[in-house]
Design an enzyme around this catalytic site. Structure first.
Site, short mmCIF file in Angstrom:
data_model
loop_
_atom_site.label_atom_id
_atom_site.label_comp_id
_atom_site.label_asym_id
_atom_site.label_seq_id
_atom_site.Cartn_x
_atom_site.Cartn_y
_atom_site.Cartn_z
N ARG A 81 0.83 -1.22 0.00
CA ARG A 81 0.00 0.00 0.00
C ARG A 81 0.85 1.26 0.00
NH1 ARG A 81 -2.56 3.04 3.97
NH2 ARG A 81 -2.12 1.59 5.66
N TYR A 113 -14.91 21.62 -10.82
CA TYR A 113 -15.34 20.29 -11.27
C TYR A 113 -16.49 19.79 -10.38
CZ TYR A 113 -14.39 15.22 -12.18
OH TYR A 113 -14.45 13.89 -12.49
N ASP A 168 -6.28 22.52 -8.84
CA ASP A 168 -6.51 21.43 -9.79
C ASP A 168 -5.86 21.85 -11.11
OD1 ASP A 168 -7.45 19.62 -11.69
OD2 ASP A 168 -9.39 19.38 -10.71
N LYS A 206 -6.02 11.76 -17.44
CA LYS A 206 -6.19 12.58 -18.62
C LYS A 206 -4.90 12.62 -19.46
CE LYS A 206 -10.40 13.89 -17.20
NZ LYS A 206 -10.60 13.22 -15.92
#
Length: 392
Positions: A55, A108, A182, A207
């Site tokens: 992890r 967003y 962002d 993206k």
């Protein structure tokens, strides 16, 4: 190193590549140790990318994190399973019950939902602000304002914020406030957030970083002041990402420079064509003067990409549906940043903001201009607009 050289070299330290070109995919949950001292050393070096437990990350994850840190000029990078996880973890890392946060009104939609439904339930109050507020942000700050969240350009409507103006003014009021951006639209290539006063830069690496519409990934990079807190809290929240997706993002990253050049070139061609169409009321492309905040784009950004929006003059839902239903190269989809072109319509922009006035009555259409031949894309849009006109 120049930017294009950094893109090729970032994250390819010999400790990750082991003599091959690309860092290999290392999948692991359990990390084995031969001695108590070795295990104790790994446990104590969470900050130093020492394998301890799956992890925490594997060499594949660490290589990708190093690449993003280098390209954005950050102290460190944490990798998440998607962009929204990066956004929420970054905000949770720096707020507590009773705090106040400022969030841009054009944010967003999932970010707004998180603020309204999760932060509010935790006792964190949220104030939304006009993306064009600039240095006026100081007037909205309170004694308990802990985070200011920016997104530039704005989601869907593309307003470009005065990031350095906001950062400077906010720090005049409170030097401890954490400013989160962002930075997905610009990617690590076309906007350098830490140069302009940002503390934490969030990306949906799904993206342009990955670039091929085949993995989900998010990143948050931070400066030296905020990196330890971001790293520790993200780990405590259980955030981790697949090494396979990290590998895909590393692979996609190598071509991001040349891809963005083509996306940018084609999108400007399409945007200028649309600006001449009688059906179009406005084109919202940061590189065009008609876009709010264009002056900040010219001043601060190193380039653009393939994502922009335009506003159609008022029409019936039937006309918009006729336009969208038979597109050949533009398919409908919620993500963007891959090699393919996409189209998405929104008739309810006004309902997705609470502070700023939306001046248009017609539908907003968001395009992602992919890597197809631009003449084919224009022909597809031309045929779509013909269907649109037939149904008016």
């Amino acid at each position: 190193m120049k930017k294009d050289t950094k893109i090729v070299r970032a994250g390819r330290s010999a400790k990750w590549t082991n003599g091959v070109v690309n860092p290999p995919v290392v999948r692991a949950s359990t990390v084995l140790f031969d001695s108590v001292s070795e295990m104790q050393h790994a446990a104590a070096n969470r900050a130093n990318q020492v394998p301890f437990y799956g992890r925490r990350g594997t060499p594949t994850t660490f290589a990708f994190a190093d690449a993003m840190s280098e390209l954005e000029g950050a102290k460190g990078c944490y990798v998440y399973p998607c962009g929204t996880a990066a956004i929420t973890s970054a905000m949770l890392s720096f707020v507590k019950a009773g705090d106040h946060v400022l969030v841009v009104d054009t944010v967003y939609e999932p970010t707004r939902d998180f603020c309204d439904k999760t932060l509010s339930r935790m006792g964190v109050s949220v104030t939304y602000y006009d993306p064009m507020i600039g240095s006026g942000i100081e007037a909205l700050m309170r004694d308990n304002t802990s985070v200011i969240f920016l997104e530039s350009p704005g989601s869907l409507t593309m307003e470009v914020q005065d990031v350095p103006g906001i950062c400077h003014s906010a720090r005049q009021k409170n030097s401890d406030v954490v400013i989160v951006l962002d930075n997905t639209w610009a990617s690590p290539i076309h906007f350098q957030p830490f140069t302009y006063g940002v503390d934490v830069s969030v990306q949906a690496a799904t993206k342009y970083v990955a670039g091929h519409s085949d993995c989900m990934l998010g990143t948050a990079t931070a400066n030296a002041r905020c990196w330890p807190t971001l790293r520790e809290n993200s780990y405590l929240l259980g955030q981790c990402a697949s090494p396979d997706d990290s590998y895909l993002a590393l692979r996609g990253l190598r071509t991001i420079g040349v891809r963005l050049k083509q996306h940018q070139r084609s999108s400007l061609t399409v945007a200028r064509w649309l600006a001449e169409r009688p059906e179009v009321e406005a084109v919202l492309h940061p590189a065009l003067e008609s876009c709010p905040g264009h002056e900040f784009f010219k001043r601060d950004f190193l380039g653009g990409n393939g994502l922009f929006s335009f506003i159609l003059k008022p029409s019936s839902p039937r006309a918009l549906t006729a336009m969208l239903d038979s597109m050949v190269h533009f398919k409908m989809g919620f993500s963007w940043g891959g090699f393919e072109s996409l189209i998405l319509a929104n008739r309810n922009v006004a309902s997705q903001r609470t502070v700023t006035h939306w001046p248009y009555q017609g539908p907003l259409v968001r395009l992602h201009i992919g890597l197809e031949d631009v003449d084919d894309l224009i022909a597809d849009l031309q045929a779509g607009l013909a269907r649109y006109n037939e149904q008016q």
